[in-house]
Design an enzyme around this catalytic site. Structure first.
Site, PDB file in Angstrom:
ATOM      1  N   ASP A  27     -65.109   7.928 -18.709  1.00  0.00           N
ATOM      2  CA  ASP A  27     -64.206   8.293 -17.627  1.00  0.00           C
ATOM      3  C   ASP A  27     -62.816   8.541 -18.191  1.00  0.00           C
ATOM      4  OD1 ASP A  27     -63.067   5.646 -17.754  1.00  0.00           O
ATOM      5  OD2 ASP A  27     -64.825   4.974 -16.624  1.00  0.00           O
ATOM      6  N   LYS A  57     -63.252   8.354 -12.431  1.00  0.00           N
ATOM      7  CA  LYS A  57     -62.787   8.125 -11.065  1.00  0.00           C
ATOM      8  C   LYS A  57     -61.270   8.182 -11.080  1.00  0.00           C
ATOM      9  CE  LYS A  57     -66.425   4.762 -10.481  1.00  0.00           C
ATOM     10  NZ  LYS A  57     -66.661   3.686 -11.416  1.00  0.00           N
ATOM     11  N   MET A 108     -53.452  -0.992 -11.652  1.00  0.00           N
ATOM     12  CA  MET A 108     -53.804  -0.246 -10.433  1.00  0.00           C
ATOM     13  C   MET A 108     -52.865  -0.604  -9.290  1.00  0.00           C
ATOM     14  SD  MET A 108     -57.974  -0.538 -10.608  1.00  0.00           S
ATOM     15  CE  MET A 108     -58.019  -2.305 -10.858  1.00  0.00           C
TER      16      MET A 108
HETATM   17  N1  SAH Z   1     -60.418  -2.028 -18.251  1.00  0.00           N
HETATM   18  C1  SAH Z   1     -59.077  -1.469 -18.282  1.00  0.00           C
HETATM   19  C2  SAH Z   1     -58.421  -1.485 -16.902  1.00  0.00           C
HETATM   20  C3  SAH Z   1     -59.133  -0.667 -15.858  1.00  0.00           C
HETATM   21  S1  SAH Z   1     -58.246  -0.572 -14.345  1.00  0.00           S
HETATM   22  C4  SAH Z   1     -58.237  -2.209 -19.311  1.00  0.00           C
HETATM   23  O1  SAH Z   1     -58.640  -3.273 -19.806  1.00  0.00           O
HETATM   24  O2  SAH Z   1     -57.185  -1.687 -19.676  1.00  0.00           O
HETATM   25  C5  SAH Z   1     -57.298   0.900 -14.592  1.00  0.00           C
HETATM   26  C6  SAH Z   1     -55.826   0.565 -14.675  1.00  0.00           C
HETATM   27  O3  SAH Z   1     -55.480   0.191 -16.007  1.00  0.00           O
HETATM   28  C7  SAH Z   1     -54.895   1.706 -14.363  1.00  0.00           C
HETATM   29  O4  SAH Z   1     -54.731   1.900 -12.972  1.00  0.00           O
HETATM   30  C8  SAH Z   1     -53.613   1.214 -15.004  1.00  0.00           C
HETATM   31  O5  SAH Z   1     -53.019   0.202 -14.219  1.00  0.00           O
HETATM   32  C9  SAH Z   1     -54.142   0.566 -16.261  1.00  0.00           C
HETATM   33  N2  SAH Z   1     -54.108   1.470 -17.440  1.00  0.00           N
HETATM   34  C10 SAH Z   1     -55.141   1.756 -18.243  1.00  0.00           C
HETATM   35  N3  SAH Z   1     -54.757   2.543 -19.264  1.00  0.00           N
HETATM   36  C11 SAH Z   1     -53.438   2.754 -19.100  1.00  0.00           C
HETATM   37  C12 SAH Z   1     -52.438   3.474 -19.832  1.00  0.00           C
HETATM   38  N4  SAH Z   1     -52.738   4.160 -20.948  1.00  0.00           N
HETATM   39  N5  SAH Z   1     -51.171   3.462 -19.363  1.00  0.00           N
HETATM   40  C13 SAH Z   1     -50.836   2.785 -18.253  1.00  0.00           C
HETATM   41  N6  SAH Z   1     -51.734   2.090 -17.517  1.00  0.00           N
HETATM   42  C14 SAH Z   1     -53.016   2.055 -17.939  1.00  0.00           C
END
Ligand code: SAH
Length: 258
Positions: free
Chosen positions: A40, A62, A173
């Site tokens: 994704d 998504k 998020m």
């Molecule tokens: N499993 C992922 C999180 C999934 S939820 C983890 O451990 O990072 C998705 C959220 O992660 C996004 O809405 C945002 O809040 C954050 N996120 C993921 N990658 C990001 C990035 N490169 N920059 C800023 N926020 C990020």
């Protein structure tokens, strides 16, 4: 001797916060032998063809509010692939078990009797604040951090406990629910002057940090968009990096992150 079909399996892979060079070596090894990769938009997507040269790719990405492929369908399709003898990789942004629904996919595989392994990834919860120079803990400033999903508003008792902890609050998020989060924390007693940072698109060339306070962040962040990590707490005041998240030694070598 009768030929038996190759046994399929599923590997849940944490892809880190975006750039391919923030994959772990183990993640790259799993991709290298993948037959099919379900991915994704938040994981590393740019170098996928090179990282997984044998694989076919399925985009199940998504965006908030738009579920392209239902979670049940993703799990069912991965199970079908593994039953057909394929090495199925589910590549996720960050770590598979941090708001990534990796637990559901693991449970589905276990229930179906399909071997499943998990490869951890660098979570945006820690890495994206870090890219903006914000340490989630710091001696004498914060000795704990809580990672919260902003997907749905919290309960009154959750706000009370969160505000009462006194450590760093990291929200994923959370752009859409930031006004209700801030209102809930203020009602629960969090001081208006508490620093807040919104770090958008960490590790990309459009990475941007907006800093304000609990009292002013809603107005200050009106142009902020997902993906973003919100950091609340005194550690925000320690921010010191150049804001690009690309270490000089990589930039100098022309190895810029995606
Ligand atoms: N499993 C992922 C999180 C999934 S939820 C983890 O451990 O990072 C998705 C959220 O992660 C996004 O809405 C945002 O809040 C954050 N996120 C993921 N990658 C990001 C990035 N490169 N920059 C800023 N926020 C990020």
């Amino acid at each position: 001797m009768a030929r038996t079909r190759r046994a399929g399996r599923i590997t849940l892979v944490g892809g880190g916060p975006g750039p391919a060079d923030l994959l772990t070596i183990r993640a790259a090894r799993a991709l290298a032998v993948a037959d099919v990769v379900y991915f994704d938009r938040l994981g590393p997507t740019e170098d996928l063809a090179r990282l997984a040269p044998r694989a076919t790719f399925v985009d199940v990405g998504k965006t908030p509010g738009h579920h392209k492929v239902a979670q049940e369908d993703i799990t069912a399709r991965m199970l079908d692939g593994a039953r057909a003898g394929l090495h199925v990789v589910r590549l996720k942004g960050g770590d598979p078990f941090v708001f990534g629904r990796g637990g559901e996919e693991m449970a589905g595989a276990v229930a179906a009797g399909i071997p499943v392994t998990v490869i951890p990834g660098i979570s945006s919860a820690i890495a994206v604040p870090g890219a903006a120079g914000i340490p989630v803990t710091h001696r004498n400033v914060s000795h704990l951090f809580t990672v919260v999903s902003g997907h749905a508003p919290l309960s009154t008792s959750e706000y009370t406990h969160l505000a009462g902890l006194g450590g760093t609050i990291v929200v994923l998020m959370g752009i859409g629910t930031l006004p209700s989060l801030v209102a809930g924390l203020r009602l629960a007693g969090l001081a208006n002057v508490t620093p807040v940072a919104v770090v958008e698109s960490g590790f990309s060339h459009s990475q941007r940090t907006t800093t304000a306070t609990v009292g002013s962040i809603v107005g200050a962040s009106s142009s902020c968009r997902n993906p973003a990590v919100i950091v609340i707490g005194d550690v925000v005041g320690l921010a010191g990096a150049n804001g690009l998240g690309i270490p000089d030694f990589l930039a100098d070598a022309g190895l810029q992150s995606a």
